[in-house]
Design a protein around this motif. Sequence first.
Motif: not given
Length: 532
Positions: A9-23, A29-32
């Motif tokens: 959960l922590v790893a996947a959330s971090a990846v999504v949050a990091g990717a959100a910075r490029r969008t 919202l992207l995490l939800v």
Amino acid sequence: MDVLPLVALVAASAVVAGAARRTPVPAPLLLVGAGLVAAYVPGVPDYHLDPHIVLPLILPPLLHTAALESSYLDLRANLRPVALLSVGYVLFATLAVGWLAYLLIPDLPLTAALVLGAVIAPPDAVAATAIARKVGLPSRITTILQGESLVNDATAITAYKVALAAAVGEGASWSGGVREFLVAAVGGVGVGLILMVPIHWLRTHLKESMLQNTLSLLIPFVAYAAAEQVGASGVLAVVVVALYLGHRSWQVDFETRLQEAAVWRVVAFILESAVFALIGLQLPIVLKGLGEYSVGQAAWYAAGVFVFVVVVRFVWSYPATYLPRAVSKRIREREDDLDWRRPLIVSWAGMRGVVSLAIAFSIPVVMEDGEPFPGRNLVLFLTFTTVIGTLVVQGLSLPWLIRVLKLPGRDEQAQTLAEAQAQNAASQAAEARVRTLMEDERNCLPQPLQDRLSTVLERRRNSVWERLGQPNPVTGESADDTYRRLAREAIAAEREVFVRMRDERRIDDEMMRTLLRKLDLEEAAVYREVDD
């Protein structure tokens, strides 16, 4: 205990949050959305949102980091709007949304409807303030949203306890509810006031930065637990302590501040990413209990409650903004003319978050008489849909609304000028202090070192002024930008030499780490200048 799901959960959330910075999509919202999708991916475990974990273990550090970064002086200057939103609005929303839900849903008792109202009353301003900073909202609106998010959870949790006592048959009266609210509020502030001075004293007297940062990690949990132990609001205790520590953070040594900022930045990133992903992952759990309601009924109730939540915030925000000015000449004289667009933005920024879901999941399954809690599954579902609805609808449209309204943002030129003036005054004081010290023979330095000290002070004074000047026509950099870039390149060259000498066994690892530590501190200073 299987820790792999938690790590995933922590790893996947971090990846999504990091990717959100490029969008262009805000990270919450992207995490939800990612959580909603992942909830139905085969093999993904059930992540049940446990209120006994979220409230005492996740909420305190998130509040602590938010309060540390808030300005006590700005919050004090905006105390009236912050209090009207964090206390007045939450209580109003509890009653108004609860009553409207009672009228909308035939089988829902009034007491259970008020529980629902209390659960979804507090906005979560994490997403709103992130968007506000990204689009450059005026600092006053950002301060108001931050201040509301620091206190409104305490109001909502207390209102929830009073409504729940009435719903489960423990007995509750208006006078008892007011008394419990005052005990929680005054007690929470009192515990914070008692703890803040000795904690700060301990922070300033500990000599080991490692111990200081260990203490820093424990502070929000200690403050929360101490207040809850005496029946007070742990949320308010955490906020009071953190505001005091943040206001006096300059009294802590620089090494502790560097480490503490890095540690809390990581903690906040991990927790915020995980909790927003958890919101989306709750969908299967929430839907399992809706057997007694049809899809059409549940959707109708969800749409109605969502509209109630949005409208009620507007109904409160505009009178709370304009009535104090209408009745008080002092307020009119002290404050600038109010732009009608400001309360509109504040009203639309009322997105709900993980605290509402955590409170909803803490609703007991059965009441005092052993009967099932009326409409518990529906309350969970309506809380979930309200959280998702506000995050998606309001969260996605808030940047667009800000652009359409053309609300004046921060004046970057004026801020840079103020920064330059402050730095100039500080540098002059530093130079005067150095000249005075140099008159003492005990402080005698070789001329090259004296020149180096003067050069450092002069560069610091000139660096901000250069940002106001014309950039290099070839590179687009200011002279100070070029200096910082070259300084970092020089540091990188030194670092390569130290590593090569270690590899050649000309120095040992311990010496290399000592040398690299000095370079790291120097580069951290350069990086902060670039980042600012």
